[in-house]
Scaffold this active site. Structure first.
Site, PDB file in Angstrom:
ATOM      1  N   ARG A 115      36.784  43.870  44.442  1.00  0.00           N
ATOM      2  CA  ARG A 115      35.737  42.871  44.659  1.00  0.00           C
ATOM      3  C   ARG A 115      34.387  43.238  44.045  1.00  0.00           C
ATOM      4  NH1 ARG A 115      39.220  43.069  48.861  1.00  0.00           N
ATOM      5  NH2 ARG A 115      40.116  41.056  49.408  1.00  0.00           N
TER       6      ARG A 115
ATOM      7  N   GLU B 222      46.452  51.244  44.265  1.00  0.00           N
ATOM      8  CA  GLU B 222      45.775  50.778  43.066  1.00  0.00           C
ATOM      9  C   GLU B 222      44.709  51.791  42.675  1.00  0.00           C
ATOM     10  OE1 GLU B 222      44.439  46.635  44.178  1.00  0.00           O
ATOM     11  OE2 GLU B 222      45.723  47.180  45.850  1.00  0.00           O
TER      12      GLU B 222
ATOM     13  N   HIS C  17      48.679  46.268  39.974  1.00  0.00           N
ATOM     14  CA  HIS C  17      48.767  45.797  41.355  1.00  0.00           C
ATOM     15  C   HIS C  17      50.215  45.704  41.839  1.00  0.00           C
ATOM     16  CE1 HIS C  17      47.537  43.758  44.995  1.00  0.00           C
ATOM     17  NE2 HIS C  17      46.280  43.717  44.601  1.00  0.00           N
TER      18      HIS C  17
ATOM     19  N   ASP D 110      43.462  48.422  53.836  1.00  0.00           N
ATOM     20  CA  ASP D 110      43.056  47.702  52.626  1.00  0.00           C
ATOM     21  C   ASP D 110      41.748  48.339  52.179  1.00  0.00           C
ATOM     22  OD1 ASP D 110      42.639  45.984  50.570  1.00  0.00           O
ATOM     23  OD2 ASP D 110      42.607  44.145  51.777  1.00  0.00           O
TER      24      ASP D 110
ATOM     25  N   HIS E 273      39.431  40.794  41.665  1.00  0.00           N
ATOM     26  CA  HIS E 273      40.424  41.080  40.618  1.00  0.00           C
ATOM     27  C   HIS E 273      40.187  40.307  39.318  1.00  0.00           C
ATOM     28  CE1 HIS E 273      42.405  43.559  43.442  1.00  0.00           C
ATOM     29  NE2 HIS E 273      43.167  42.666  44.038  1.00  0.00           N
TER      30      HIS E 273
END
Ligand code: BGC
Length: 379
Positions: free
Chosen positions: A111, A344, A208, A280, A136
Site C-alpha cells: 500500500r 511477499e 504474490h 497481514d 499493489h
C-alpha cells in the site's frame, strides 16, 4: 539503494539470451522448457503458458499475462508431486479478477497511503484502488500487463520484460522492468527483478503466490509450521498502513523466530491480528549485509514438504489469505479463508511516505535489483 549483488547466482544464470527462436532450438529443449497457448486477453492479445521442468520432474508454469506463476509442482516425502500454489486452470479465471494469485506486483508492492507521495518536491497522485489507498500498483498494475517473454539459459529460465510508461497509474518515469523465473535441479525457483528509469521514481516489486504445501485446495494452511527470521515487524493502522513503528516481535504472536503453527496464535485477541484479520504484516528481516539471506522456512507436517525463502529484500509481507472468500480455482477446488499463505519479499509498505524506512527511490543511471528464491525440500 537496492541490495542484492548476486555473485554466486550471476555466474550460474548468466544472461545467455536465445536470439533465434528456431523451432529446432525449442524442440531440443522441450524437456526443460515448453510453451503453449493460454488464450487471449479482453483486448485480443495472445498470451502463453511457459513451463520450466527440472531433472527431478519439478515444474513451474508461468504465463506472460501478469507474469503469473500458474502452477508449481513439487514432491512430498514419498516423491509425490502436488501443485502448491493457488490459481486458475485457464486465463479466463485470471481475467475475471482475483486477489493477485501468483502475480508479479508493481510498480509498488503493497500500500501507498492516500494514493499519493511527494518526490523532489512534486506530489504524485496515484490511482486509488482500495478505498483512498493504492494497493499493489493501482487499477492496472504489473499483474495485469502482458509481458514480452523469452526463453533463456538453455531453457532453464523465462525472462519477462515490460515497459511501464511515464505516468502509468500516476507513477513518474518510463520504467523498463525485467523479471526472470529460473528453476534449477536443486528444486529452487528463483525470481530476479531488475528495473531502470528515465526519471526519479519509486519501485517495489514482488511476487504474490499463495502457497499451500499440502497441495492447492487441500484445506487451510493453519497446520503449516513457520519460522521467520525477523526480530521486528511494522504494525499497521485500521487501513493496514504501517504506523512507522518498527516493533519488537518478542512476547507477541508475531514472534516466529522459533517455529510456530500458523494457527497457534492467529485468533489471539491481539490488536494487530484483529486489524489484519490474521497475519497481514511486513516483517523487518534480520540481515547482516547485502545479498541473499534466509527470510523464512515453512514445513507442512503431513506431506513433509518444506519451503525456504531467501531474499535480498529488507522486508517480507506474511499474509495468511484472510480475505480469501470461496473462490473456485484449479480443478474446481474452492479456496476459502486461510487456504493459502503469501510470503511477499519487499521494501516496506508505504515507504514513499515514510522517509525513515529503507528508500524505494530509483534514479536514472541506477539499476533496481532484487532476488528471491523459493527452495523446496522435504523432512
Ligand atoms: C496484502 C493484503 C491483501 C492481499 C491481496 C497482500 O499483499 O497485504 O492486505 O488483501 O495482498 O490483495
Amino acid at each position: 539503494m537496492h541490495s542484492g549483488r548476486l555473485i554466486i547466482f550471476a555466474a550460474v544464470l548468466g544472461t545467455i539470451g536465445l536470439t533465434s527462436c528456431a523451432p529446432e532450438a525449442r524442440e531440443a529443449s522441450t524437456s526443460r522448457f515448453s510453451r503453449q497457448s493460454f488464450g487471449r486477453t479482453d483486448t485480443g492479445e495472445q498470451v502463453e503458458l511457459y513451463t520450466l521442468t527440472n531433472s527431478k520432474g519439478v515444474t513451474a508454469a508461468i504465463t506472460n499475462y501478469g507474469g503469473i506463476l500458474v502452477s508449481l509442482k513439487v514432491p512430498d516425502r514419498a516423491g509425490q508431486l502436488a501443485d502448491v500454489v493457488l490459481g486458475f486452470d485457464t486465463l479466463d479465471g485470471y481475467l475475471k479478477g482475483h486477489p493477485y494469485f501468483g502475480a508479479i506486483i508493481g510498480r509498488y508492492g503493497n500500500r501507498i497511503a492516500k494514493a499519493r507521495f511527494t518526490l523532489n518536491g512534486v506530489e504524485y497522485r496515484l490511482a486509488p484502488n482500495e478505498g483512498e489507498n493504492s494497493l499493489h500498483g493501482g487499477i492496472k498494475g504489473f499483474d495485469k500487463a502482458v509481458w514480452t517473454a523469452k526463453e533463456i539459459d538453455g531453457g532453464k529460465a523465462l525472462e519477462l520484460s515490460y515497459l511501464s510508461k511515464d505516468g502509468e497509474e500516476g507513477f513518474p518515469g518510463n520504467l523498463a522492468v525485467k523479471v526472470t523465473y529460473s528453476l534449477n535441479d536443486e528444486n529452487e525457483l528463483k525470481i530476479d527483478y531488475t528495473a531502470t528509469t528515465d526519471k526519479d521514481t519509486v519501485v517495489n516489486l514482488t511476487n504474490h503466490s499463495y502457497f499451500n504445501l499440502a497441495g492447492q485446495g487441500e484445506g487451510d494452511v493453519l497446520d503449516h509450521v513457520v519460522t521467520i527470521n525477523a526480530d521486528r515487524f511494522t504494525p499497521v493502522d485500521s487501513k493496514l498502513i504501517p504506523t512507522g513503528e518498527l516493533r519488537s516481535v518478542a512476547g507477541t504472536p508475531f514472534d516466529f523466530r522459533t517455529p510456530h503453527r500458523i494457527g497457534e496464535r492467529i485468533n489471539d485477541r491481539d490488536e494487530q491480528l484483529i486489524l489484519g484479520r490474521g497475519y497481514d504484516h511486513n516483517f523487518v528481516l534480520n540481515r547482516t549485509g547485502e545479498g541473499l539471506a534466509l527470510a523464512a522456512r515453512v514445513v507442512e507436517p503431513k506431506t513433509g514438504r518444506v519451503m525456504e525463502v531467501l531474499t535480498t529484500e529488507p522486508g517480507m509481507q506474511f499474509y495468511t489469505g484472510n480475505f480469501l472468500d470461496s473462490i473456485t480455482g484449479k480443478g474446481g477446488k474452492v479456496y476459502k479463508q486461510r487456504y493459502g499463505f503469501c510470503l511477499e519479499t519487499q521494501h516496506f509498505p508505504d515507504s514513499p511516505n515514510k522517509p525513515e524506512f529503507p528508500s524505494v527511490v530509483l534514479k536514472p543511471g541506477q539499476e533496481y535489483r532484487s532476488t528471491t528464491i523459493y527452495r523446496f525440500s522435504v523432512e
